[in-house]
Design a protein around this motif. Structure first.
Motif, short mmCIF file in Angstrom:
data_model
loop_
_atom_site.label_atom_id
_atom_site.label_comp_id
_atom_site.label_asym_id
_atom_site.label_seq_id
_atom_site.Cartn_x
_atom_site.Cartn_y
_atom_site.Cartn_z
N ASN A 54 0.96 -1.30 0.02
CA ASN A 54 -0.08 -0.09 0.17
C ASN A 54 0.91 1.22 -0.01
OD1 ASN A 54 -2.51 -1.25 -0.10
ND2 ASN A 54 -2.85 -1.42 2.03
N THR A 55 2.12 1.22 0.65
CA THR A 55 2.99 2.35 0.60
C THR A 55 3.42 2.62 -0.91
OG1 THR A 55 3.60 1.89 2.88
CG2 THR A 55 5.19 3.35 1.57
N LEU A 56 3.72 1.28 -1.58
CA LEU A 56 4.07 1.61 -3.13
C LEU A 56 2.92 2.08 -3.77
CD1 LEU A 56 5.94 -1.65 -3.60
CD2 LEU A 56 6.88 0.49 -3.88
N LYS A 57 1.68 1.66 -3.53
CA LYS A 57 0.54 2.23 -4.53
C LYS A 57 0.51 3.65 -4.10
CE LYS A 57 -1.96 -2.15 -4.63
NZ LYS A 57 -3.40 -2.91 -4.33
N ARG A 58 0.35 4.11 -2.76
CA ARG A 58 0.00 5.43 -2.57
C ARG A 58 1.22 6.61 -2.72
NH1 ARG A 58 -3.98 6.89 0.73
NH2 ARG A 58 -4.44 4.82 1.42
N PHE A 59 2.27 6.11 -2.63
CA PHE A 59 3.42 7.22 -2.94
C PHE A 59 4.22 6.81 -4.05
CE2 PHE A 59 2.72 7.22 1.74
CZ PHE A 59 2.53 8.43 1.96
N PHE A 60 4.32 5.86 -4.62
CA PHE A 60 5.32 5.48 -5.84
C PHE A 60 4.53 4.82 -6.99
CE2 PHE A 60 7.36 4.93 -1.92
CZ PHE A 60 8.51 5.89 -1.88
N ALA A 61 3.33 5.35 -7.11
CA ALA A 61 2.50 4.68 -8.22
C ALA A 61 2.95 5.07 -9.60
CB ALA A 61 1.10 5.13 -8.09
N GLN A 62 3.75 5.97 -9.78
CA GLN A 62 4.26 6.42 -10.91
C GLN A 62 5.78 6.26 -11.25
OE1 GLN A 62 1.87 7.68 -13.28
NE2 GLN A 62 0.67 7.45 -11.30
N VAL A 124 5.89 -5.44 -12.04
CA VAL A 124 5.90 -6.41 -13.03
C VAL A 124 4.36 -6.34 -13.89
CG1 VAL A 124 5.56 -9.12 -13.17
CG2 VAL A 124 7.13 -8.01 -11.30
N GLU A 125 4.50 -5.99 -14.96
CA GLU A 125 3.24 -5.69 -15.94
C GLU A 125 2.63 -4.68 -15.31
OE1 GLU A 125 1.45 -9.64 -16.13
OE2 GLU A 125 3.04 -10.55 -17.01
N GLY A 126 3.21 -3.69 -14.78
CA GLY A 126 2.51 -2.50 -14.25
C GLY A 126 1.94 -2.66 -13.09
N SER A 127 2.21 -3.82 -12.20
CA SER A 127 1.92 -4.09 -10.90
C SER A 127 2.50 -4.07 -9.93
CB SER A 127 0.92 -5.42 -10.90
OG SER A 127 0.61 -5.95 -9.72
N TRP A 128 2.62 -3.33 -8.78
CA TRP A 128 3.51 -3.47 -7.59
C TRP A 128 3.14 -4.92 -6.81
CZ3 TRP A 128 7.84 -1.15 -7.52
CH2 TRP A 128 7.84 0.28 -8.10
N HIS A 129 1.96 -5.25 -6.84
CA HIS A 129 1.55 -6.47 -6.12
C HIS A 129 2.47 -7.66 -6.70
CE1 HIS A 129 -1.08 -9.16 -3.98
NE2 HIS A 129 -1.26 -10.20 -5.03
N ASN A 134 6.96 -11.72 -6.18
CA ASN A 134 8.09 -12.07 -6.66
C ASN A 134 9.50 -11.87 -5.51
OD1 ASN A 134 6.76 -12.86 -8.84
ND2 ASN A 134 7.71 -11.02 -10.17
N ALA A 135 9.31 -10.83 -4.93
CA ALA A 135 10.29 -10.56 -3.82
C ALA A 135 10.06 -11.36 -2.79
CB ALA A 135 10.19 -9.02 -3.26
#
Length: 143
Positions: A54-62, A124-129, A134-135
């Motif tokens: 959620n941190t990635l989605k909220r602050f690092f989406a771009q 991956v394919e536009g997805s942080w999830h 993978n990590a």
């Protein structure tokens, strides 16, 4: 962190790769530059492995990639440098269901003494999830 939650082995710092002096091929310096939000807050904002997505989605989406700095939790806790605090809604909006976040209070020092591993994470394919999954499978992103 409440008494019923499991203590993490690691906590994590996300750093945009576009703004960073970090190199995974070189040793980290004693002190890395910190973000403006960390400077304004007076502490370093961190996340648990569960909170990273959620941190990635909220602050690092771009962002096309980020560095993930992994910090071993035990030493920081022993030195009483970690405080578990509720995120301020005026900074990032409500973060319901994510619990308290770890914050590092050590005069904004983040470098080779605090960090044991640096990895680059790309969507991956536009997805942080998918990148997070993978990590976890690779074994370096652990609770």
């Amino acid at each position: 962190m409440s008494g019923t939650e499991l203590k993490p082995n690691f906590i994590y710092k996300l750093v945009p790769s576009s703004e960073s002096a970090i190199s995974i091929s070189e040793e980290l310096p004693i002190r890395l530059p910190v973000s403006s939000i960390d400077q304004q807050s007076g502490f370093i904002h961190l996340s648990t492995s569960v909170q990273l997505l959620n941190t990635l989605k909220r602050f690092f989406a771009q962002d096309s990639s980020v560095f993930i700095l992994r910090l071993p939790f035990d030493r920081l806790e022993e030195e009483k440098l970690i405080r578990w605090e509720d995120p301020k809604a005026e900074v990032c909006g409500p973060r319901g269901g994510e619990g308290m976040f770890p914050h590092l209070y050590n005069d904004l020092k983040l470098g080779k003494e605090e960090v044991d591993l640096v990895q680059v994470l790309t969507p991956v394919e536009g997805s942080w999830h998918k990148a997070i999954e993978n990590a976890k499978e690779d074994g370096w992103l652990v609770y």
